[in-house]
Each structure stands twice: as C-alpha cells, then as structure tokens.
Design an enzyme around this catalytic site. Structure first.
Site, short mmCIF file in Angstrom:
data_model
loop_
_atom_site.label_atom_id
_atom_site.label_comp_id
_atom_site.label_asym_id
_atom_site.label_seq_id
_atom_site.Cartn_x
_atom_site.Cartn_y
_atom_site.Cartn_z
CB SER A 128 0.55 2.65 -1.27
OG SER A 128 1.57 1.81 -0.75
CB THR A 172 -0.38 -6.32 -2.22
OG1 THR A 172 -0.93 -5.12 -2.77
CG2 THR A 172 0.81 -6.73 -3.08
CE LYS A 184 -2.47 -3.16 -6.96
NZ LYS A 184 -1.09 -3.59 -7.25
CE1 TYR A 206 2.97 -4.46 -0.97
CE2 TYR A 206 2.95 -2.16 -0.28
CZ TYR A 206 3.15 -3.12 -1.25
OH TYR A 206 3.54 -2.74 -2.52
CG HIS A 263 4.01 -5.09 -7.03
ND1 HIS A 263 3.12 -5.33 -6.01
CD2 HIS A 263 4.79 -4.06 -6.59
CE1 HIS A 263 3.37 -4.50 -5.00
NE2 HIS A 263 4.37 -3.73 -5.33
#
Length: 408
Positions: A154, A203, A279, A177, A303
């Site tokens: 992440s 994402t 994603k 992100y 998510h």
C-alpha cells in the site's frame, strides 16, 4: 452448463443479510461459532497452526487489538452491508462436482503477468499495518517470501518500501493512491520503479468522503492517547506514511483526487514504465475505458466495502468485467474471499488470481508472520481440497461449467 445464471433476487438477498449480518465492530465470525473465547488467557494459548479457518482469525485479531485499530480494520461505510455482501454472495454459488477424473496429481500453478505462481493467490494492499503488529508490512513480506506469494504494498504502508522489498527478497507490486498534486504522484511512481516494483496498481475505488460509522464508534470506545501516531488528530496519509518521505506534499489537499478521469488514466499510463493496472473497477463500461487507456490488467474491487455502500459484491461484478475484457488482459478480484471454495468460484468465473486483504491483517494481528502464513496455508489447502472434489486437476480445468446458482 452453468444453471440459473444471475444472482438471487434483491428482495431475498436483503432478507438474508438482515438475518445473518452482524455489526462489523463486534468482530464475530459471520459463519460458525469462531475460535475466540471470552477468556484472553485461553486465546493466548492458541497457536497459529491450530486455527481451523480464516474466519477464526478475525475474532482472535479483535481480542488482541485496541478498539480503534480493530474498528479501522473492520469498518465499511454506512451499515457495512457491502462488507458483508462481499463474502455472503459466494454462498449463492454452488459447485458442480465431476467424478470420473484423475485427480491423483493437482497443479495449482498459474502464469500471471509473465511470472509463474505456485498458486492463484496474492496479498493485496492493506495500509497502516503497524496498527495491527509491530513488524507490520515487513512480517507480511517475510510470510510472502516463505510461501512464495506475490505481495502488493500500500501507498499507506507503515514501513518504507525499500525495507519491505528487502524482507520479501523479490519484486513487489506497488498500489498507488494518486494525489491532487501530479508531482507527488509522479514521485511515488518513480520511487516504486527504482525499488524494483514490477507493477503499479492505481486505486480508483476510493473517492473522497465516506461515512465510516463502525470506525467512529470504535474510536469513541478507545480511551488511549493516540496523538503520538496521529499528531493533531490527523489521519492524512501523505503527512505520515514513509512512501511520502522526502517528497514535497505542501500542495496536497486530497487523496485520491476527484479528477480521476480517462485523461488522468492515460497520462499515468504514459508515466509508468512497468506494468500498469487499475484496482477498483466494477462495471463493464469502466473496464472498456481502462483497456482503451492501455492498462495491463484490472482488479475487480470495491475496497473491501470500505469506501461506498453500493450493495454489489465483487464476485457479482466479476462476470461482466471478464466479458468486457474478453481475455485480452488479466482480471483479478479481491473482497470477501474467506475459503478455498471462494477462490475456486472466482477462478471459474474468469478471475486470473485473487487478492487477500483483511484476512492477512487478521493473521498478522493474532500471530505476526506465523499468522499470515497460516492464513495462506489454510486457503491453499482448501483450494486443493475443492479441486479434487470437483474433479479439476489443474486451474485450466476450472470453468463456469463447474458452477450453478443457488436455488435457495
């Protein structure tokens, strides 16, 4: 042939979820009685290899974590129904077993993005894992190394990317992100590529603003002073995550940005020099747009139900994505996978591989590296069991003809 195609009617599903769903904050396994007891000493005596199912790790994690930390892990939005439905939807898909097949040898290997995997499982991105265990993502990386499982890190990792790469001793996938400052997004991509990451996963299922009632209730129950980690009460990822170290984030106000248009996707595609995947796609229309932008793969994800209360499970969304893609790029799925039978069903519906999110964090919270390893071992064992029972000696033999929709 697959029978009665289509998920159960919405009215029946609403009835079932109202009967079966429990607030995520309670941490009670949604099926079965679970392993955790009311006696902490008894729970402490349990070892990772004694846990019987992935769901049992959830209650053990809750027993070991502060309320706010477990609330962060468990929370969905609004009534947490999408979190629940992600798993519950699998129960409406039955498996048609074939008998006259030689299953004396099973092969769970698969080819994914130019690599050969031992099994169709990867550890999906989970942020802030130091909230669950002191060794955080490093422990997950060591578990991934010992079980030869791909790991997606992440952007909000508690540990530096380079530290996790060293622990994994193999290239990672980097979840991204994006921010509303393009220069910050660019810097993160460059750092990931420099560290040897072989794929960037943007994402797109995390729009700003969410109503995380379960998390807020847990925070109110937590009497600790959390200002050492959350200075000034801030939870802004770009202010504390190691991935942003050394990057000027003074102009960042939003993560992710609200301008994640096709133009943004195409611009990012030109920037990324490794594999580029998105994603969070849950519709055929978005899958088609992503392919036109040149992505190398898609992750069907909501998510984990953490960002929006759509009441659509990812397994329910998978077939239309697979149809839209038409075999041109790989399709992955995450959300709600708790059993080897869930993995089998996802593969039968066209998934290339499945991502494991919350369960790895439950295992980490309960036992550290050994817990993450145990979660992967259980899923791998269960997948092999159902492959043998269904008469599928390898992954290529798993297809939609092995499925039927529940008539219940």
């Amino acid at each position: 042939m697959m029978q009665n195609q289509g998920f159960p009617c919405r009215a029946r599903r609403r009835l079932l979820k109202s009967l079966a769903a429990a607030p995520a904050l309670l941490g009670v396994p949604r099926l079965g009685f679970g392993l955790a007891s009311t006696d902490p000493a008894a729970d402490a005596a349990v070892t990772a290899d004694q846990v019987l199912s992935v769901a049992d790790f959830e209650a053990l994690a809750r027993a070991r974590l502060p309320p706010a930390h477990f609330g962060y892990l468990a929370t969905g939005v609004d009534d947490d129904r999408t979190v629940f439905l992600n798993h519950e939807a699998y129960s409406h898909i039955e498996i048609r077993s074939r008998r006259f097949v030689d299953v004396s040898r099973l092969d769970t290997r698969c080819r994914v993005l130019d690599s050969v995997w031992k099994q169709p499982i990867y550890f999906s991105a989970v942020s802030s894992m130091r909230a669950f265990h002191p060794e955080a993502e490093v422990a997950v990386a060591r578990a991934a190394a010992s079980r030869e499982i791909q790991m997606m890190l992440s952007t909000g990792s508690s540990c530096a990317l380079e530290e996790v790469v060293a622990a994994r001793t193999a290239p990672l996938w980097q979840q991204l992100y994006a921010t509303d400052d393009w220069h910050v997004t660019e810097a993160i991509v460059r750092r990931a590529e420099k560290a040897g990451c072989t794929a960037i996963f943007l994402t797109v299922d995390s729009p700003p603003g969410r109503n995380s009632e379960t998390l807020l209730r847990a925070m109110r129950r937590d009497g600790r002073d959390c200002t050492q980690c959350h200075v000034g009460g801030s939870h802004d990822m770009w202010r504390k995550a190691p991935m942003f170290a050394g990057i000027d984030v003074s102009r960042v106000t939003q993560l992710p940005p609200t301008n994640l248009s096709v133009d943004f996707l195409e611009r990012l595609r030109k920037l990324v020099t490794v594999k580029f995947l998105v994603k969070g796609v849950v519709t055929a229309e978005d899958a088609a747009q992503a392919m036109r932008a040149g992505v190398d793969g898609i992750v069907v994800s909501n998510h984990g139900g953490r960002q929006e209360e759509t009441l659509r499970s990812t397994i329910e969304c998978l077939p239309e994505i697979v149809t839209a893609v038409g075999g041109r790029i790989p399709v992955f799925i995450d959300g709600g996978i708790r059993r080897g039978t869930d993995i089998f069903k996802a593969l039968a519906l066209g998934a290339t591989a499945v991502g494991i999110g919350r369960p790895q964090a439950w295992g980490l919270a309960a036992f550290g590296q050994a817990g993450v390893e145990a979660v992967s071992d259980i899923l791998a064992r269960e997948l092999r069991t159902i492959m043998r029972q269904a008469g599928t000696p390898d992954l290529k033999s798993i297809d939609k003809n092995h499925l039927a929709w529940s008539k219940f």
